[in-house]
Design an enzyme around this catalytic site. Structure first.
Site, mmCIF file in Angstrom:
data_model
loop_
_atom_site.group_PDB
_atom_site.id
_atom_site.type_symbol
_atom_site.label_atom_id
_atom_site.label_comp_id
_atom_site.label_asym_id
_atom_site.label_seq_id
_atom_site.Cartn_x
_atom_site.Cartn_y
_atom_site.Cartn_z
ATOM 1 N N ALA A 1 46.275 39.395 35.130
ATOM 2 C CA ALA A 1 47.595 39.450 35.199
ATOM 3 C C ALA A 1 48.046 40.741 36.327
ATOM 4 C CB ALA A 1 48.508 39.927 34.085
ATOM 5 N N LYS B 1 46.159 41.729 38.874
ATOM 6 C CA LYS B 1 45.835 41.093 40.126
ATOM 7 C C LYS B 1 47.150 40.160 40.502
ATOM 8 C CE LYS B 1 41.000 40.790 40.422
ATOM 9 N NZ LYS B 1 39.889 39.760 40.641
ATOM 10 N N ASP C 1 37.744 38.494 44.768
ATOM 11 C CA ASP C 1 36.725 38.958 43.763
ATOM 12 C C ASP C 1 36.658 40.296 44.337
ATOM 13 O OD1 ASP C 1 34.949 38.552 41.579
ATOM 14 O OD2 ASP C 1 33.486 39.179 42.935
ATOM 15 N N SER C 2 36.724 41.460 43.487
ATOM 16 C CA SER C 2 37.046 42.715 43.743
ATOM 17 C C SER C 2 36.223 43.813 42.761
ATOM 18 C CB SER C 2 38.631 43.191 43.672
ATOM 19 O OG SER C 2 39.047 42.833 42.597
ATOM 20 N N GLY D 1 42.849 48.106 35.310
ATOM 21 C CA GLY D 1 41.440 48.382 35.107
ATOM 22 C C GLY D 1 41.158 49.992 35.518
ATOM 23 N N TYR D 2 40.525 50.269 36.762
ATOM 24 C CA TYR D 2 40.089 51.563 36.679
ATOM 25 C C TYR D 2 40.885 52.637 37.368
ATOM 26 C CZ TYR D 2 35.233 49.148 36.117
ATOM 27 O OH TYR D 2 34.426 48.739 35.465
ATOM 28 N N ASP D 3 42.077 51.889 37.633
ATOM 29 C CA ASP D 3 43.129 52.948 38.283
ATOM 30 C C ASP D 3 43.462 54.193 37.753
ATOM 31 O OD1 ASP D 3 43.400 50.910 40.206
ATOM 32 O OD2 ASP D 3 45.235 50.025 39.488
HETATM 33 P P1 IMP Z 1 36.768 40.136 39.116
HETATM 34 O O1 IMP Z 1 37.403 40.251 40.564
HETATM 35 O O2 IMP Z 1 37.791 39.247 38.418
HETATM 36 O O3 IMP Z 1 35.438 40.147 39.021
HETATM 37 O O4 IMP Z 1 37.265 41.563 38.517
HETATM 38 C C1 IMP Z 1 37.386 42.718 39.215
HETATM 39 C C2 IMP Z 1 37.525 43.996 38.352
HETATM 40 O O5 IMP Z 1 37.237 45.008 39.149
HETATM 41 C C3 IMP Z 1 38.575 44.067 37.585
HETATM 42 O O6 IMP Z 1 38.530 43.514 36.164
HETATM 43 C C4 IMP Z 1 38.829 45.732 37.583
HETATM 44 O O7 IMP Z 1 37.768 46.051 36.487
HETATM 45 C C5 IMP Z 1 38.193 46.059 38.650
HETATM 46 N N1 IMP Z 1 39.224 46.076 40.052
HETATM 47 C C6 IMP Z 1 39.454 45.404 40.850
HETATM 48 N N2 IMP Z 1 40.530 45.681 41.507
HETATM 49 C C7 IMP Z 1 41.036 46.763 40.841
HETATM 50 C C8 IMP Z 1 42.171 47.558 40.967
HETATM 51 O O8 IMP Z 1 43.113 47.369 41.926
HETATM 52 N N3 IMP Z 1 42.349 48.458 40.186
HETATM 53 C C9 IMP Z 1 41.546 48.737 39.059
HETATM 54 N N4 IMP Z 1 40.477 48.075 38.897
HETATM 55 C C10 IMP Z 1 40.230 47.032 39.768
#
Ligand code: IMP
Length: 210
Positions: free
Chosen positions: A21, A23, A79-80, A167-169
């Protein structure tokens, strides 16, 4: 979407291949003004794809192809993750499930943050960057996926601050602003973030898209 120097035909519908949600909010805000109908994979009842690869780009491509295949529509996936310098780039592609897979997204985020803060407690170098690979395919077998990339540098602080983002923000501290990413308002985060940069780079490339 955007008309420019190329011969691109406007894309009328696009599916965002993510169930996260946080993203989705960020991506939809940036795509909103482009004038195409943006659907989500959850709204279409499409399950999330596996992310088995070692690179962000391969995982993003796998997610986009999976959704394009089932929806029969162009699909956009990212993917991030967060990469800590002192940990050799970890958690990296494992960011979402760094501390395991067994809980809700909120519980997972909390455990991931604890694990990262603990791993860095003994290190003097707390620098880290977020990275995002953003991929657009016109159809599942698209031989020319569009790819945007974005980096966002900061450092991991043990103290959690802020209630925005995800997430890690709350632990991702931006020294030049004196704030964590979770203390930024959504527009400010989108202007600066890895995801915002990757998406704008991709949108720019759309101009030449055949
Ligand atoms: P994936 O791309 O679905 O494998 O998930 C990427 C994961 O990286 C997320 O669940 C977060 O744990 C972290 N992540 C990626 N982008 C952010 C962000 O903008 N803020 C905080 N955590 C992030």
């Amino acid at each position: 979407m955007r008309r420019g120097r190329g011969r691109m035909r406007p894309m009328r519908k696009l599916v965002i291949a993510s169930g996260n949600a946080g993203k989705l909010r960020e991506i939809q805000t940036i795509l909103g003004p482009l004038g195409c109908e943006v659907l989500t994979q959850a709204a279409l009842g499409i399950a999330e794809a596996e992310e088995p690869h070692f690179t962000f780009i391969e995982n993003a491509l796998a997610k986009a192809r999976h959704v394009a295949q089932i929806a029969g529509l162009p699909a956009l996936a990212d993917d991030s993750g967060v990469c800590a310098v002192a940990l050799g780039g970890e958690p990296g592609v494992h960011s979402a499930r760094y501390a395991g897979n067994s809980a809700s997204r909120e519980e997972r985020d909390a455990r991931n943050n604890d694990k990262l803060v603990t791993a860095l407690a003994a290190c003097t170098d707390h620098r880290a960057y977020y990275y995002c690979a953003m991929v657009l395919v016109r159809h599942a077998a698209d031989p020319q996926p569009l790819i945007g990339e974005g980096y966002w540098w900061g450092e991991i602080r043990a103290e959690a601050r802020g209630r925005n983002g995800f997430g890690y923000d709350p632990h991702f501290f931006l020294p030049e602003l004196g704030k964590t990413a979770a203390e930024l308002d959504p527009e400010q985060k989108n202007r600066l973030s890895h995801r915002g940069r990757a998406l704008r780079q991709l949108v720019e490339k759309l101009r030449d898209f055949p």
